[in-house]
Design a protein around this motif. Sequence first.
Motif, short mmCIF file in Angstrom:
data_model
loop_
_atom_site.label_atom_id
_atom_site.label_comp_id
_atom_site.label_asym_id
_atom_site.label_seq_id
_atom_site.Cartn_x
_atom_site.Cartn_y
_atom_site.Cartn_z
N VAL A 1 0.94 -1.40 0.01
CA VAL A 1 -0.02 -0.06 -0.01
C VAL A 1 0.87 1.26 0.06
N LYS B 1 0.10 4.44 -0.79
CA LYS B 1 -0.48 5.76 -0.54
C LYS B 1 0.26 6.72 0.27
N ILE C 1 -8.22 0.51 -2.97
CA ILE C 1 -8.62 0.05 -1.78
C ILE C 1 -9.40 0.75 -0.89
N MET D 1 -14.01 -8.14 0.77
CA MET D 1 -13.14 -7.33 1.39
C MET D 1 -13.54 -6.73 2.75
N ARG E 1 3.27 6.79 7.86
CA ARG E 1 2.85 7.97 6.94
C ARG E 1 2.62 8.98 7.69
C1 LIG Z 1 -3.89 2.32 4.44
C2 LIG Z 1 -4.74 1.29 4.21
C3 LIG Z 1 -4.02 -0.08 4.32
C4 LIG Z 1 -2.53 -0.23 4.91
O1 LIG Z 1 -2.38 0.18 6.28
P1 LIG Z 1 -1.00 -0.13 7.15
O2 LIG Z 1 -1.29 -0.17 8.34
O3 LIG Z 1 -0.32 0.83 6.59
O4 LIG Z 1 -0.39 -1.32 6.57
C5 LIG Z 1 -4.60 -1.20 4.35
N1 LIG Z 1 -5.95 -1.18 3.71
C6 LIG Z 1 -6.65 0.19 3.62
C7 LIG Z 1 -8.13 -0.14 3.21
C8 LIG Z 1 -5.92 1.17 3.82
O5 LIG Z 1 -6.61 2.46 3.54
#
Ligand SMILES: *Cc1c(COP(=O)(O)O)cnc(C)c1O
Length: 229
Positions: A33, A35, A77, A159, A225
């Motif tokens: 991920v 983002k 996601i 999901m 982040r």
């Molecule tokens: C940000 C996010 C993740 C990843 O989260 P981490 O705790 O950084 O691994 C997974 N799923 C969704 C839907 C997210 O928004």
Amino acid sequence: MSIAENLKEVQEAVASAAVDANRSPEEVTLIAVSKTWPMELIQEAVDAGQRAFGENKVQEILEKVPAMAPELRWHLIGHLQKNKTRKVLPLCAMIHSVDSLALAQQIDRIAGELELRPEILLQVNVAGDEAKFGLAEGDVAEVVEQVESLKSVRLRGLMTVPAFDPNPEKVRPFFAALRKLRDRVVDQTGTELPELSMGMSHDFPVAIAEGSTLVRVGSSIFGKRDYSK
Ligand SMILES: *Cc1c(COP(=O)(O)O)cnc(C)c1O
């Protein structure tokens, strides 16, 4: 630690969680991920062999995907607003966050126009959490039947994103609930739903133990982040 080293650690943890659950590591896909992270850092993960990436904002997908290697698979996601569908569809292999029949129909219509066959998952709010997006458990079978009749989208599974809890054992029941719901809906509808997208950095081993096939891991790969910028 470098991104390559973090990735290796996460890959090993994914594989060992699968083996502990008497599953094959190949059954679980690691989605990195990315983002909030810039292209240079994503490229480091690509150089280390990572091919599946997840983003939760349409804007970031529009900026990043066209600039990166075409063989990468991008997963949306985060919540998708209907009016953003046309822009994002050509750039995503799979949309995890389909949370209404109307959105599935919209994706299907536009995919048909663009001659695309996107994979989708239905997002389910198994915790019945008012603050979260997702279908209510009781609506899933009906929506699955309707989505099955659509021509362009390929429904692959379910999901969920449970509310954050630092203790992964607290979210285990929600992962188990998604798997049981999937099994029931497959029985009821005869539709194959092979994918379960569940598990993040702090709880993916538990999610894999409960049957996850797609883990979405950000901070354990890229770091914490910073939303203040
Ligand atoms: C940000 C996010 C993740 C990843 O989260 P981490 O705790 O950084 O691994 C997974 N799923 C969704 C839907 C997210 O928004």
